[in-house]
Design a protein around this motif. Structure first.
Motif, PDB file in Angstrom:
ATOM      1  N   GLY A  65      -4.695 -19.601   5.280  1.00  0.00           N
ATOM      2  CA  GLY A  65      -4.327 -18.564   4.376  1.00  0.00           C
ATOM      3  C   GLY A  65      -4.845 -17.181   4.898  1.00  0.00           C
ATOM      4  O   GLY A  65      -5.749 -17.112   5.618  1.00  0.00           O
ATOM      5  N   THR A  66      -4.482 -16.226   3.873  1.00  0.00           N
ATOM      6  CA  THR A  66      -5.174 -14.996   3.977  1.00  0.00           C
ATOM      7  C   THR A  66      -6.164 -14.698   2.935  1.00  0.00           C
ATOM      8  O   THR A  66      -5.370 -14.654   1.745  1.00  0.00           O
ATOM      9  CB  THR A  66      -4.331 -13.846   4.281  1.00  0.00           C
ATOM     10  OG1 THR A  66      -3.550 -14.292   5.305  1.00  0.00           O
ATOM     11  CG2 THR A  66      -4.755 -12.699   4.480  1.00  0.00           C
ATOM     12  N   ASP A  89       1.350  -4.357   4.629  1.00  0.00           N
ATOM     13  CA  ASP A  89       2.139  -5.216   3.870  1.00  0.00           C
ATOM     14  C   ASP A  89       0.902  -6.549   3.378  1.00  0.00           C
ATOM     15  O   ASP A  89       1.659  -7.721   3.216  1.00  0.00           O
ATOM     16  CB  ASP A  89       3.304  -5.695   4.275  1.00  0.00           C
ATOM     17  CG  ASP A  89       3.098  -6.410   5.762  1.00  0.00           C
ATOM     18  OD1 ASP A  89       2.212  -6.174   6.315  1.00  0.00           O
ATOM     19  OD2 ASP A  89       4.060  -6.848   6.258  1.00  0.00           O
ATOM     20  N   THR A 115      -0.784  -9.598   2.062  1.00  0.00           N
ATOM     21  CA  THR A 115      -0.956 -10.149   0.724  1.00  0.00           C
ATOM     22  C   THR A 115      -1.655 -11.482   1.019  1.00  0.00           C
ATOM     23  O   THR A 115      -2.509 -11.869   2.045  1.00  0.00           O
ATOM     24  CB  THR A 115       0.167 -10.844   0.230  1.00  0.00           C
ATOM     25  OG1 THR A 115       0.801 -11.595   1.248  1.00  0.00           O
ATOM     26  CG2 THR A 115       1.260  -9.667  -0.087  1.00  0.00           C
ATOM     27  N   ASP A 163      -3.761 -14.958  -0.316  1.00  0.00           N
ATOM     28  CA  ASP A 163      -3.673 -16.538  -1.143  1.00  0.00           C
ATOM     29  C   ASP A 163      -4.751 -16.647  -2.155  1.00  0.00           C
ATOM     30  O   ASP A 163      -4.849 -16.994  -3.292  1.00  0.00           O
ATOM     31  CB  ASP A 163      -3.801 -17.442  -0.014  1.00  0.00           C
ATOM     32  CG  ASP A 163      -2.688 -17.530   0.855  1.00  0.00           C
ATOM     33  OD1 ASP A 163      -1.624 -18.296   0.303  1.00  0.00           O
ATOM     34  OD2 ASP A 163      -2.877 -16.924   2.082  1.00  0.00           O
ATOM     35  N   ARG A 202      -1.566  -7.547  -4.854  1.00  0.00           N
ATOM     36  CA  ARG A 202      -1.410  -8.254  -3.900  1.00  0.00           C
ATOM     37  C   ARG A 202      -1.388  -9.638  -3.505  1.00  0.00           C
ATOM     38  O   ARG A 202      -1.476 -10.213  -2.362  1.00  0.00           O
ATOM     39  CB  ARG A 202      -2.315  -7.367  -2.665  1.00  0.00           C
ATOM     40  CG  ARG A 202      -2.022  -6.061  -2.381  1.00  0.00           C
ATOM     41  CD  ARG A 202      -2.781  -5.551  -1.180  1.00  0.00           C
ATOM     42  NE  ARG A 202      -2.517  -4.198  -0.642  1.00  0.00           N
ATOM     43  CZ  ARG A 202      -2.590  -3.901   0.406  1.00  0.00           C
ATOM     44  NH1 ARG A 202      -2.625  -4.868   1.560  1.00  0.00           N
ATOM     45  NH2 ARG A 202      -2.310  -2.630   0.951  1.00  0.00           N
ATOM     46  N   LYS A 232      -0.486 -13.155  -3.474  1.00  0.00           N
ATOM     47  CA  LYS A 232       0.710 -13.876  -3.113  1.00  0.00           C
ATOM     48  C   LYS A 232       1.509 -14.605  -4.254  1.00  0.00           C
ATOM     49  O   LYS A 232       0.911 -15.233  -5.215  1.00  0.00           O
ATOM     50  CB  LYS A 232       0.765 -14.935  -2.062  1.00  0.00           C
ATOM     51  CG  LYS A 232       0.166 -14.244  -0.717  1.00  0.00           C
ATOM     52  CD  LYS A 232       0.108 -15.375   0.348  1.00  0.00           C
ATOM     53  CE  LYS A 232      -0.151 -14.727   1.729  1.00  0.00           C
ATOM     54  NZ  LYS A 232      -0.020 -15.640   2.860  1.00  0.00           N
ATOM     55  N   ASN A 246       3.575 -17.192  -6.629  1.00  0.00           N
ATOM     56  CA  ASN A 246       3.726 -18.584  -6.728  1.00  0.00           C
ATOM     57  C   ASN A 246       2.335 -19.332  -6.342  1.00  0.00           C
ATOM     58  O   ASN A 246       2.309 -20.335  -5.542  1.00  0.00           O
ATOM     59  CB  ASN A 246       4.882 -19.360  -5.934  1.00  0.00           C
ATOM     60  CG  ASN A 246       6.386 -18.811  -6.187  1.00  0.00           C
ATOM     61  OD1 ASN A 246       6.473 -18.667  -7.349  1.00  0.00           O
ATOM     62  ND2 ASN A 246       6.950 -18.069  -5.329  1.00  0.00           N
ATOM     63  N   GLY A 291      -0.817 -17.477  -5.700  1.00  0.00           N
ATOM     64  CA  GLY A 291      -2.120 -16.704  -5.318  1.00  0.00           C
ATOM     65  C   GLY A 291      -3.085 -16.546  -6.489  1.00  0.00           C
ATOM     66  O   GLY A 291      -2.900 -16.196  -7.393  1.00  0.00           O
ATOM     67  N   ARG A 339      -1.209 -15.473  -9.782  1.00  0.00           N
ATOM     68  CA  ARG A 339       0.059 -15.107  -9.778  1.00  0.00           C
ATOM     69  C   ARG A 339       1.171 -16.238  -9.952  1.00  0.00           C
ATOM     70  O   ARG A 339       1.094 -16.923  -8.858  1.00  0.00           O
ATOM     71  CB  ARG A 339       0.161 -14.151  -8.536  1.00  0.00           C
ATOM     72  CG  ARG A 339       1.427 -13.379  -8.748  1.00  0.00           C
ATOM     73  CD  ARG A 339       1.424 -12.296  -7.782  1.00  0.00           C
ATOM     74  NE  ARG A 339       2.966 -11.747  -7.675  1.00  0.00           N
ATOM     75  CZ  ARG A 339       3.323 -10.530  -6.977  1.00  0.00           C
ATOM     76  NH1 ARG A 339       2.322 -10.100  -5.943  1.00  0.00           N
ATOM     77  NH2 ARG A 339       4.356 -10.212  -7.251  1.00  0.00           N
TER      78      ARG A 339
END
Length: 218
Positions: A60-61, A136, A138, A140, A165, A167, A169, A171, A216
């Motif tokens: 992930g990020t 853009d 976002t 995790d 930012r 994500k 569902n 994050g 989120r």
């Protein structure tokens, strides 16, 4: 104190020192300096955060918000070497240290980027250690020991720049804040500011600190 670690160019002399710290079960040799947050040791709040947060996903990020010399970034990189870890800070010296500490410890998945004084990412990076974050991007996962002492207004601006930012569902962010510096009042403020798509609550308490969880959902 605010000028010392929450300024783009610290005025204090850049005196480097080496520490050995344990992060997510990994021993790391790191360099620190004056003019960055907790420049002589691993901060107690950061220690609480790293000890209490759940393991991040393997991919992930991820974001380290207010990276200082990089302990949270390194912890995320050690825990998830296949993830992309972004370390952000306004302080160029802090970013240089984080980049160097990541390289020293083989954390090739750590990328550093500078923000402006409001905490927003700069569209163009001038420091050699820094990379331009995709506009853009976002996340995790966000882990942060945020700069509470910059003041309530600046802190709120910083958090509302980055927490949206996350994500949708799932994050999730974890913030560590001292109880006597407003942790308990920050929770309802965040819930109101972020709105119904987020869940905000106290995840853990230890040694005078609260670990706040932000999820989120949509």
């Amino acid at each position: 104190m605010v000028e010392q670690y929450f300024s783009a160019e610290p005025a204090s002399e850049d005196v480097r020192r080496r520490l050995t710290v344990t992060l997510q079960g990994n021993e790391a040799t790191v360099e620190t300096s004056n003019g960055v947050f907790s420049g002589s040791r691993l901060d107690l709040g950061t220690s609480v955060l790293l000890r209490e947060v759940p393991e991040p996903p393997q991919r992930g990020t991820f974001l380290d918000l207010g990276c200082g010399w990089g302990p949270v970034s390194l912890a995320l990189a050690f825990a998830a070497p296949d993830a992309t870890v972004w370390a952000v800070d306004v302080n160029v010296r802090a970013l240089e240290l984080t980049a160097a500490n990541a390289k020293r410890n083989g954390c090739t998945n750590v990328h550093v980027t500078q923000t402006d004084e409001s905490g927003a990412p700069l569209p163009e990076q001038t420091a050699t250690a820094c990379e331009t974050m995709p506009a853009d991007a976002t996340f995790d996962v966000i882990w942060s020991n945020p700069p509470i002492r910059v003041g309530k207004e600046a802190l709120h601006t910083l958090l509302m720049t980055w927490l949206p930012r996350l994500k949708p569902n799932g994050g999730t962010a974890y913030l560590v804040v001292q109880r006597n510096l407003g942790a308990d009042s920050l929770i309802p403020w965040l819930a109101g500011a972020l709105g119904d798509d987020y869940e905000v609550g106290k995840y853990h308490s230890a040694k005078g600190y609260r670990v706040i969880e932000v999820v989120r959902n949509k």
